[in-house]
Scaffold this motif. Structure first.
Motif, PDB file in Angstrom:
ATOM      1  N   VAL A  23     158.259  52.538  25.377  1.00  0.00           N
ATOM      2  CA  VAL A  23     157.270  52.968  26.366  1.00  0.00           C
ATOM      3  C   VAL A  23     156.699  51.731  27.051  1.00  0.00           C
ATOM      4  O   VAL A  23     156.432  50.712  26.398  1.00  0.00           O
ATOM      5  CB  VAL A  23     156.140  53.762  25.674  1.00  0.00           C
ATOM      6  CG1 VAL A  23     154.988  54.001  26.638  1.00  0.00           C
ATOM      7  CG2 VAL A  23     156.675  55.090  25.156  1.00  0.00           C
ATOM      8  N   ARG A  24     156.532  51.794  28.349  1.00  0.00           N
ATOM      9  CA  ARG A  24     155.964  50.671  29.095  1.00  0.00           C
ATOM     10  C   ARG A  24     154.645  51.082  29.725  1.00  0.00           C
ATOM     11  O   ARG A  24     154.489  52.225  30.155  1.00  0.00           O
ATOM     12  CB  ARG A  24     156.923  50.226  30.199  1.00  0.00           C
ATOM     13  CG  ARG A  24     158.207  49.602  29.688  1.00  0.00           C
ATOM     14  CD  ARG A  24     159.068  49.127  30.855  1.00  0.00           C
ATOM     15  NE  ARG A  24     159.659  50.234  31.584  1.00  0.00           N
ATOM     16  CZ  ARG A  24     160.284  50.108  32.760  1.00  0.00           C
ATOM     17  NH1 ARG A  24     160.352  48.922  33.339  1.00  0.00           N
ATOM     18  NH2 ARG A  24     160.813  51.168  33.349  1.00  0.00           N
ATOM     19  N   LEU A  25     153.721  50.149  29.768  1.00  0.00           N
ATOM     20  CA  LEU A  25     152.466  50.345  30.489  1.00  0.00           C
ATOM     21  C   LEU A  25     152.498  49.429  31.700  1.00  0.00           C
ATOM     22  O   LEU A  25     152.500  48.204  31.564  1.00  0.00           O
ATOM     23  CB  LEU A  25     151.271  50.022  29.592  1.00  0.00           C
ATOM     24  CG  LEU A  25     151.109  50.921  28.352  1.00  0.00           C
ATOM     25  CD1 LEU A  25     149.937  50.446  27.512  1.00  0.00           C
ATOM     26  CD2 LEU A  25     150.928  52.382  28.751  1.00  0.00           C
ATOM     27  N   VAL A  26     152.544  50.022  32.879  1.00  0.00           N
ATOM     28  CA  VAL A  26     152.725  49.260  34.109  1.00  0.00           C
ATOM     29  C   VAL A  26     151.465  49.350  34.954  1.00  0.00           C
ATOM     30  O   VAL A  26     150.975  50.454  35.249  1.00  0.00           O
ATOM     31  CB  VAL A  26     153.927  49.793  34.913  1.00  0.00           C
ATOM     32  CG1 VAL A  26     154.133  48.980  36.183  1.00  0.00           C
ATOM     33  CG2 VAL A  26     155.189  49.770  34.047  1.00  0.00           C
ATOM     34  N   VAL A  64     148.777  58.555  33.898  1.00  0.00           N
ATOM     35  CA  VAL A  64     148.085  57.548  34.699  1.00  0.00           C
ATOM     36  C   VAL A  64     146.673  57.421  34.147  1.00  0.00           C
ATOM     37  O   VAL A  64     145.931  58.405  34.091  1.00  0.00           O
ATOM     38  CB  VAL A  64     148.056  57.945  36.191  1.00  0.00           C
ATOM     39  CG1 VAL A  64     147.258  56.914  36.985  1.00  0.00           C
ATOM     40  CG2 VAL A  64     149.472  58.042  36.736  1.00  0.00           C
ATOM     41  N   ASN A  65     146.339  56.212  33.695  1.00  0.00           N
ATOM     42  CA  ASN A  65     145.035  55.972  33.065  1.00  0.00           C
ATOM     43  C   ASN A  65     144.782  56.960  31.926  1.00  0.00           C
ATOM     44  O   ASN A  65     143.700  57.531  31.789  1.00  0.00           O
ATOM     45  CB  ASN A  65     143.914  56.036  34.109  1.00  0.00           C
ATOM     46  CG  ASN A  65     144.098  55.007  35.209  1.00  0.00           C
ATOM     47  OD1 ASN A  65     144.626  53.926  34.975  1.00  0.00           O
ATOM     48  ND2 ASN A  65     143.692  55.355  36.420  1.00  0.00           N
ATOM     49  N   LYS A  66     145.857  57.206  31.143  1.00  0.00           N
ATOM     50  CA  LYS A  66     145.846  58.058  29.950  1.00  0.00           C
ATOM     51  C   LYS A  66     145.710  59.547  30.258  1.00  0.00           C
ATOM     52  O   LYS A  66     145.584  60.360  29.337  1.00  0.00           O
ATOM     53  CB  LYS A  66     144.742  57.633  28.975  1.00  0.00           C
ATOM     54  CG  LYS A  66     144.896  56.208  28.461  1.00  0.00           C
ATOM     55  CD  LYS A  66     143.828  55.884  27.425  1.00  0.00           C
ATOM     56  CE  LYS A  66     144.000  54.465  26.893  1.00  0.00           C
ATOM     57  NZ  LYS A  66     142.981  54.124  25.878  1.00  0.00           N
ATOM     58  N   GLY A  67     145.724  59.913  31.544  1.00  0.00           N
ATOM     59  CA  GLY A  67     145.577  61.326  31.899  1.00  0.00           C
ATOM     60  C   GLY A  67     146.853  61.905  32.491  1.00  0.00           C
ATOM     61  O   GLY A  67     147.669  61.192  33.078  1.00  0.00           O
ATOM     62  N   ARG A  68     147.035  63.217  32.315  1.00  0.00           N
ATOM     63  CA  ARG A  68     148.189  63.902  32.897  1.00  0.00           C
ATOM     64  C   ARG A  68     147.997  64.031  34.405  1.00  0.00           C
ATOM     65  O   ARG A  68     146.878  64.226  34.882  1.00  0.00           O
ATOM     66  CB  ARG A  68     148.352  65.292  32.272  1.00  0.00           C
ATOM     67  CG  ARG A  68     148.688  65.246  30.794  1.00  0.00           C
ATOM     68  CD  ARG A  68     148.831  66.643  30.218  1.00  0.00           C
ATOM     69  NE  ARG A  68     150.011  67.318  30.724  1.00  0.00           N
ATOM     70  CZ  ARG A  68     150.916  67.929  29.966  1.00  0.00           C
ATOM     71  NH1 ARG A  68     150.771  67.928  28.655  1.00  0.00           N
ATOM     72  NH2 ARG A  68     151.937  68.544  30.494  1.00  0.00           N
ATOM     73  N   ASP A  79     145.542  51.005  38.556  1.00  0.00           N
ATOM     74  CA  ASP A  79     145.900  52.104  37.658  1.00  0.00           C
ATOM     75  C   ASP A  79     146.929  51.632  36.639  1.00  0.00           C
ATOM     76  O   ASP A  79     147.782  50.791  36.941  1.00  0.00           O
ATOM     77  CB  ASP A  79     146.497  53.277  38.447  1.00  0.00           C
ATOM     78  CG  ASP A  79     145.443  54.068  39.220  1.00  0.00           C
ATOM     79  OD1 ASP A  79     144.249  53.854  38.972  1.00  0.00           O
ATOM     80  OD2 ASP A  79     145.824  54.893  40.076  1.00  0.00           O
ATOM     81  N   ILE A  80     146.870  52.193  35.443  1.00  0.00           N
ATOM     82  CA  ILE A  80     147.853  51.905  34.404  1.00  0.00           C
ATOM     83  C   ILE A  80     148.736  53.136  34.231  1.00  0.00           C
ATOM     84  O   ILE A  80     148.258  54.214  33.886  1.00  0.00           O
ATOM     85  CB  ILE A  80     147.186  51.546  33.064  1.00  0.00           C
ATOM     86  CG1 ILE A  80     146.257  50.334  33.237  1.00  0.00           C
ATOM     87  CG2 ILE A  80     148.249  51.268  32.003  1.00  0.00           C
ATOM     88  CD1 ILE A  80     146.961  49.064  33.672  1.00  0.00           C
ATOM     89  N   VAL A  81     150.028  52.957  34.491  1.00  0.00           N
ATOM     90  CA  VAL A  81     150.989  54.071  34.408  1.00  0.00           C
ATOM     91  C   VAL A  81     151.791  53.933  33.115  1.00  0.00           C
ATOM     92  O   VAL A  81     152.411  52.894  32.858  1.00  0.00           O
ATOM     93  CB  VAL A  81     151.944  54.068  35.614  1.00  0.00           C
ATOM     94  CG1 VAL A  81     152.924  55.245  35.515  1.00  0.00           C
ATOM     95  CG2 VAL A  81     151.165  54.148  36.923  1.00  0.00           C
TER      96      VAL A  81
END
Length: 325
Positions: A23-26, A64-68, A79-81
């Motif tokens: 899993v990547r956090l971009v 996106v930012n821990k939300g669906r 934003d963190i995807v």
């Protein structure tokens, strides 16, 4: 009796299995501020089918930012995807996309307008490995930014806008949302179109067939949709019309014309099979829908642009045949 000496054969070490992609956090940069999530992921996960990306987003694997979020959600700088391992290609596996250029109608430092041929998808996905945008990027490796400003159906020819800068893309999106400028298409339809000018306002809804095909239908609860249709020329049982888009819904012109009893010649989704077969025998094997004229303010200078893509030779030849009947 002499014993034969035993010989030890060196064994080849087994290659370690490739590590599964993690899993990547971009983090979204300024360059992608305001971009649709699905388009962002398609560039990030090159080679992954669009259907797989949509499935991952709708299944909550992409966040996106821990939300669906939905595939068409807009992302913003900072934003963190969360990007799951959506069947990414191997590091040494390169997908070869042949570069291609298309007839240029207009180009400057921020905007490229081409005359797209019929039968060419604007982007990869849905069984198509690559389309116009991937071919242009391959042909112009030095270009830092090339993005579609809108869509054309695969079988529709004509004017297609490509942004060469992020601010141009955002400006074009805003312009289309506010219905500034005008987009005109030429279509050959079944029947005698007698009205000089007619407004079609029929709400449209997307739906999916049992075989997974995307379709659009007229439905009271659908999105507001507005097309202005003007007569151009009448033939024996067929009419050439100008269709001006005042909203930009999927398949809008095709469904509006078919729903009023004037399906487009060659339309394999909303037209008649008998008509399509008849015109194939005449040597015409495409849909007669062409993005002909575009009048817009330039997204950077606001200078008035009037862009025209003439009818393709195949369409002109067909009209000449109909005139002779």
């Amino acid at each position: 009796m002499r014993k034969e000496s035993s010989v030890l054969t060196p064994t080849t070490p087994k290659p370690s299995p490739p590590q599964a992609p993690a899993v990547r956090l971009v983090e979204v940069t300024e360059e992608h501020d305001g971009q649709r999530l699905d388009n962002f992921l398609m560039r990030l996960c090159k080679g992954v089918p669009k259907s797989h990306i949509y499935k991952a987003v709708r299944g909550g694997e992409v966040r996106v930012n821990k939300g669906r979020v939905s595939p068409d959600a807009r992302i913003h700088a900072g934003d963190i995807v969360r990007v799951p391992p959506i069947r990414l290609p191997a590091v040494d596996q390169k997908r070869v996309v042949p570069g291609a250029e298309f007839p240029i109608v207009f180009e400057d430092e921020g905007l490229l307008v081409i005359d797209k041929p019929a039968g060419t998808a604007v982007h990869g996905g849905s069984g198509v490995s690559f389309g116009v945008i991937e071919a242009l990027r391959a042909a112009r490796p030095e270009a830092r930014f090339l993005e579609l400003a809108h869509r054309l159906d695969r079988d529709t020819s004509g004017l297609l806008l490509i942004a060469k800068k992020r601010n141009v893309l955002l400006s074009l999106h805003e312009m289309f949302r506010e219905s500034k400028g005008s987009k005109h298409y030429l279509a050959l339809v079944e029947g005698d179109w007698v009205n000089a000018r007619q407004h079609i306002r029929l709400p449209l809804t997307k739906w999916t067939t049992q075989t997974g095909e995307r379709r659009v239908k007229v439905e009271a609860e659908g999105q507001v949709s507005h097309t202005i249709v003007s007569a151009q020329k009448r033939f024996n049982g067929y009419s050439l019309v100008d269709a001006e888009l005042r909203t930009g819904r999927t398949h809008q012109i095709r469904v509006h014309l078919a729903s009023t009893g004037f399906p487009i010649v060659g339309d394999d989704k909303y037209g008649r099979d008998e008509t399509r077969a008849k015109f194939v025998k005449l040597g015409f094997n495409r849909m007669f829908l062409h993005a002909h004229r575009l009048d817009i303010p330039h997204p950077l200078t606001q200078e008035a642009l009037s862009l025209i893509a003439p009818l393709p030779k195949a369409c002109e030849a067909l009209l000449q045949k109909l005139e002779q009947q």
